[in-house]
Design a protein around this motif. Sequence first.
Motif, PDB file in Angstrom:
ATOM      1  N   MET A   6      46.700  47.966  58.929  1.00  0.00           N
ATOM      2  CA  MET A   6      46.117  46.666  59.108  1.00  0.00           C
ATOM      3  C   MET A   6      47.213  45.657  59.444  1.00  0.00           C
ATOM      4  O   MET A   6      48.272  45.658  58.828  1.00  0.00           O
ATOM      5  CB  MET A   6      45.408  46.235  57.826  1.00  0.00           C
ATOM      6  N   ILE A   7      46.968  44.808  60.406  1.00  0.00           N
ATOM      7  CA  ILE A   7      47.913  43.764  60.769  1.00  0.00           C
ATOM      8  C   ILE A   7      47.598  42.522  59.944  1.00  0.00           C
ATOM      9  O   ILE A   7      46.487  42.009  59.974  1.00  0.00           O
ATOM     10  CB  ILE A   7      47.856  43.447  62.279  1.00  0.00           C
ATOM     11  N   GLU A   8      48.587  42.051  59.180  1.00  0.00           N
ATOM     12  CA  GLU A   8      48.379  40.902  58.301  1.00  0.00           C
ATOM     13  C   GLU A   8      48.476  39.581  59.056  1.00  0.00           C
ATOM     14  O   GLU A   8      49.098  39.495  60.110  1.00  0.00           O
ATOM     15  CB  GLU A   8      49.434  40.894  57.201  1.00  0.00           C
ATOM     16  N   ARG A   9      47.902  38.557  58.450  1.00  0.00           N
ATOM     17  CA  ARG A   9      48.004  37.204  58.991  1.00  0.00           C
ATOM     18  C   ARG A   9      49.383  36.643  58.645  1.00  0.00           C
ATOM     19  O   ARG A   9      49.972  36.990  57.622  1.00  0.00           O
ATOM     20  CB  ARG A   9      46.906  36.318  58.428  1.00  0.00           C
ATOM     21  N   ILE A  10      49.871  35.752  59.495  1.00  0.00           N
ATOM     22  CA  ILE A  10      51.206  35.186  59.320  1.00  0.00           C
ATOM     23  C   ILE A  10      51.369  34.486  57.973  1.00  0.00           C
ATOM     24  O   ILE A  10      52.390  34.615  57.309  1.00  0.00           O
ATOM     25  CB  ILE A  10      51.557  34.246  60.500  1.00  0.00           C
ATOM     26  N   ASP A  11      50.350  33.753  57.520  1.00  0.00           N
ATOM     27  CA  ASP A  11      50.474  33.039  56.245  1.00  0.00           C
ATOM     28  C   ASP A  11      50.530  33.999  55.064  1.00  0.00           C
ATOM     29  O   ASP A  11      51.226  33.746  54.075  1.00  0.00           O
ATOM     30  CB  ASP A  11      49.358  32.008  56.075  1.00  0.00           C
ATOM     31  N   ALA A  12      49.842  35.129  55.159  1.00  0.00           N
ATOM     32  CA  ALA A  12      49.887  36.127  54.087  1.00  0.00           C
ATOM     33  C   ALA A  12      51.283  36.740  53.977  1.00  0.00           C
ATOM     34  O   ALA A  12      51.788  36.964  52.872  1.00  0.00           O
ATOM     35  CB  ALA A  12      48.847  37.209  54.320  1.00  0.00           C
ATOM     36  N   ILE A  13      51.901  36.981  55.097  1.00  0.00           N
ATOM     37  CA  ILE A  13      53.259  37.537  55.098  1.00  0.00           C
ATOM     38  C   ILE A  13      54.231  36.544  54.464  1.00  0.00           C
ATOM     39  O   ILE A  13      55.064  36.915  53.637  1.00  0.00           O
ATOM     40  CB  ILE A  13      53.700  37.899  56.529  1.00  0.00           C
ATOM     41  N   ALA A  14      54.111  35.271  54.824  1.00  0.00           N
ATOM     42  CA  ALA A  14      54.999  34.246  54.264  1.00  0.00           C
ATOM     43  C   ALA A  14      54.841  34.140  52.755  1.00  0.00           C
ATOM     44  O   ALA A  14      55.835  34.057  52.024  1.00  0.00           O
ATOM     45  CB  ALA A  14      54.722  32.899  54.932  1.00  0.00           C
ATOM     46  N   ARG A  15      53.594  34.145  52.277  1.00  0.00           N
ATOM     47  CA  ARG A  15      53.364  34.059  50.832  1.00  0.00           C
ATOM     48  C   ARG A  15      53.915  35.281  50.104  1.00  0.00           C
ATOM     49  O   ARG A  15      54.544  35.160  49.059  1.00  0.00           O
ATOM     50  CB  ARG A  15      51.871  33.899  50.540  1.00  0.00           C
ATOM     51  N   LYS A  16      53.678  36.459  50.661  1.00  0.00           N
ATOM     52  CA  LYS A  16      54.139  37.685  50.015  1.00  0.00           C
ATOM     53  C   LYS A  16      55.667  37.720  49.928  1.00  0.00           C
ATOM     54  O   LYS A  16      56.223  38.151  48.925  1.00  0.00           O
ATOM     55  CB  LYS A  16      53.632  38.905  50.791  1.00  0.00           C
ATOM     56  N   GLN A  17      56.335  37.242  50.975  1.00  0.00           N
ATOM     57  CA  GLN A  17      57.793  37.275  50.990  1.00  0.00           C
ATOM     58  C   GLN A  17      58.411  36.056  50.319  1.00  0.00           C
ATOM     59  O   GLN A  17      59.618  36.017  50.068  1.00  0.00           O
ATOM     60  CB  GLN A  17      58.299  37.404  52.428  1.00  0.00           C
ATOM     61  N   GLY A  18      57.577  35.041  50.031  1.00  0.00           N
ATOM     62  CA  GLY A  18      58.064  33.852  49.355  1.00  0.00           C
ATOM     63  C   GLY A  18      59.073  33.062  50.163  1.00  0.00           C
ATOM     64  O   GLY A  18      60.016  32.497  49.607  1.00  0.00           O
ATOM     65  N   VAL A  29      58.617  31.990  57.682  1.00  0.00           N
ATOM     66  CA  VAL A  29      58.629  33.040  58.692  1.00  0.00           C
ATOM     67  C   VAL A  29      58.556  32.393  60.068  1.00  0.00           C
ATOM     68  O   VAL A  29      58.089  31.269  60.220  1.00  0.00           O
ATOM     69  CB  VAL A  29      57.445  34.030  58.513  1.00  0.00           C
ATOM     70  N   LEU A  30      59.034  33.095  61.055  1.00  0.00           N
ATOM     71  CA  LEU A  30      58.996  32.624  62.438  1.00  0.00           C
ATOM     72  C   LEU A  30      57.893  33.376  63.160  1.00  0.00           C
ATOM     73  O   LEU A  30      57.822  34.607  63.082  1.00  0.00           O
ATOM     74  CB  LEU A  30      60.339  32.891  63.123  1.00  0.00           C
ATOM     75  N   TYR A  31      57.043  32.641  63.853  1.00  0.00           N
ATOM     76  CA  TYR A  31      55.926  33.249  64.578  1.00  0.00           C
ATOM     77  C   TYR A  31      56.163  33.059  66.069  1.00  0.00           C
ATOM     78  O   TYR A  31      56.347  31.938  66.531  1.00  0.00           O
ATOM     79  CB  TYR A  31      54.612  32.578  64.156  1.00  0.00           C
ATOM     80  N   LEU A  32      56.188  34.143  66.813  1.00  0.00           N
ATOM     81  CA  LEU A  32      56.342  34.095  68.266  1.00  0.00           C
ATOM     82  C   LEU A  32      55.078  34.628  68.903  1.00  0.00           C
ATOM     83  O   LEU A  32      54.542  35.642  68.468  1.00  0.00           O
ATOM     84  CB  LEU A  32      57.524  34.957  68.719  1.00  0.00           C
ATOM     85  N   GLU A  33      54.626  33.960  69.954  1.00  0.00           N
ATOM     86  CA  GLU A  33      53.427  34.390  70.678  1.00  0.00           C
ATOM     87  C   GLU A  33      53.780  34.438  72.159  1.00  0.00           C
ATOM     88  O   GLU A  33      54.431  33.526  72.665  1.00  0.00           O
ATOM     89  CB  GLU A  33      52.304  33.393  70.413  1.00  0.00           C
ATOM     90  N   PHE A  34      53.362  35.483  72.838  1.00  0.00           N
ATOM     91  CA  PHE A  34      53.748  35.696  74.233  1.00  0.00           C
ATOM     92  C   PHE A  34      52.543  35.593  75.162  1.00  0.00           C
ATOM     93  O   PHE A  34      51.501  36.171  74.891  1.00  0.00           O
ATOM     94  CB  PHE A  34      54.415  37.066  74.389  1.00  0.00           C
ATOM     95  N   HIS A  35      52.749  34.832  76.241  1.00  0.00           N
ATOM     96  CA  HIS A  35      51.714  34.642  77.256  1.00  0.00           C
ATOM     97  C   HIS A  35      52.357  34.734  78.631  1.00  0.00           C
ATOM     98  O   HIS A  35      53.541  34.442  78.787  1.00  0.00           O
ATOM     99  CB  HIS A  35      51.075  33.251  77.135  1.00  0.00           C
TER     100      HIS A  35
END
Length: 59
Positions: free
Chosen positions: A1-13, A16-22
């Motif tokens: 399962m691919i987690e949401r960015i905010d869930a990753i940040a909370r889990k790691q305390g 986080v940097l979010y990159l999106e490609f277009h």
Amino acid sequence: MIERIDAIARKQGRDVLYLEFHPQAPGERKGHDYTRDPVRAGVPAGLGRHAVHWDECRP
């Protein structure tokens, strides 16, 4: 399962940097396959060279 960015940040305390490609042209965004994006392909390789851990995530 691919987690949401905010869930990753909370889990790691930490932040986080979010990159999106277009594609460059806005009209080409529909159906853009980010897994074949040459710019995106270089990012994980560069992070790996600098021993930066990364995870794929959702917005």
